[in-house]
Enzyme design. Sequence first.
Site, PDB file in Angstrom:
ATOM      1  N   SER A 107       0.830  -1.207   0.000  1.00 28.28           N
ATOM      2  CA  SER A 107       0.000   0.000   0.000  1.00 28.28           C
ATOM      3  C   SER A 107       0.870   1.265   0.000  1.00 28.28           C
ATOM      4  O   SER A 107       1.623   1.482  -0.944  1.00 28.28           O
ATOM      5  CB  SER A 107      -0.974  -0.049   1.175  1.00 28.28           C
ATOM      6  OG  SER A 107      -2.001   0.904   1.021  1.00 28.28           O
ATOM      7  N   ASP A 204     -10.049  -4.420  -4.429  1.00 24.10           N
ATOM      8  CA  ASP A 204      -9.435  -3.479  -3.475  1.00 24.10           C
ATOM      9  C   ASP A 204     -10.333  -2.252  -3.349  1.00 24.10           C
ATOM     10  O   ASP A 204     -10.496  -1.490  -4.304  1.00 24.10           O
ATOM     11  CB  ASP A 204      -8.049  -3.080  -3.981  1.00 24.10           C
ATOM     12  CG  ASP A 204      -7.245  -2.302  -2.953  1.00 24.10           C
ATOM     13  OD1 ASP A 204      -7.857  -1.571  -2.152  1.00 24.10           O
ATOM     14  OD2 ASP A 204      -6.008  -2.435  -2.946  1.00 24.10           O
ATOM     15  N   HIS A 234      -7.741  -5.394  -0.426  1.00 26.69           N
ATOM     16  CA  HIS A 234      -6.614  -4.498  -0.191  1.00 26.69           C
ATOM     17  C   HIS A 234      -5.501  -5.156   0.615  1.00 26.69           C
ATOM     18  O   HIS A 234      -4.325  -5.003   0.304  1.00 26.69           O
ATOM     19  CB  HIS A 234      -7.088  -3.224   0.518  1.00 26.69           C
ATOM     20  CG  HIS A 234      -5.978  -2.218   0.683  1.00 26.69           C
ATOM     21  ND1 HIS A 234      -5.356  -1.638  -0.401  1.00 26.69           N
ATOM     22  CD2 HIS A 234      -5.367  -1.717   1.782  1.00 26.69           C
ATOM     23  CE1 HIS A 234      -4.417  -0.816   0.042  1.00 26.69           C
ATOM     24  NE2 HIS A 234      -4.414  -0.841   1.349  1.00 26.69           N
TER      25      HIS A 234
END
Length: 260
Positions: A107, A204, A234
């Site tokens: 991320s 996601d 995610h």
Amino acid sequence: FTRVRQKSSVQYATRPELPKLAYRRVKGKSPGVVFLPGYGSNMNGQKAEALEEFCRSLGHSYLRFDYTGHGLSEGVFTDGTIGTWKKDVLFVLDELTEGPQIMVGSSMGGWLMLLAAIARPEKTAALVGISTAADHIVTAFKSMSLEVRKEIEEKGVLTVPTKHSEEGTYTFTIGFLNEAENHCVLQSPIPITCPVRLIHGLKDDDVPWHISMQVAERVLSPDVDVILRRHGQHRMAEKDDIRLMVYTIDDLIDKLTTLV
């Protein structure tokens, strides 16, 4: 006979004038692997733990750490910026690793991994982004309507819904957003020439998968693969997600160590 799972112990790196950083390290062969967690996350997540076990079994060095204001590191989380955490990554690469590394960024860690690779090409062997959030918070803010942006600027904070915090939201100050703008990478070609692998889930809800496509289009490297998982979310922490991450790194290590 059960194999005792050794685990690395937490160590602290002192930096002049800056908060101490907590890290765990496994010594081993090159290229080493460095894990960069996501925003508000820490080095004890499932991906970080699984990677340690994998690197240990392969005999390669591995380093995971907590950013300033995260996990066991010193500093105040809400004072942190993209610049603060980029500095953390560069310190870790410069002071705690030997030789070129495979950076694995989750991320926001994927964004920081790109920034670190641009700043330290000689320390970067390859990159693996998982749900890479390059420029994401800035792009999200800029895509809002003028009225909404004005409102946010007056309030001074942007609140984003998320499943990954107890409050159900992340709060970013205008100062954070303005600072983050200095670190955007998607506006122009990205001067990274090492192998790049970008794994992203189509489901996601936090970071759209097309960010990984944009990164793939903009890096100058001739060796770039994007892997989209139809059911991937995610976190990418399901058993199969972790297996894919490990296979991807295994393949890169293979590639990097058999280059003639």
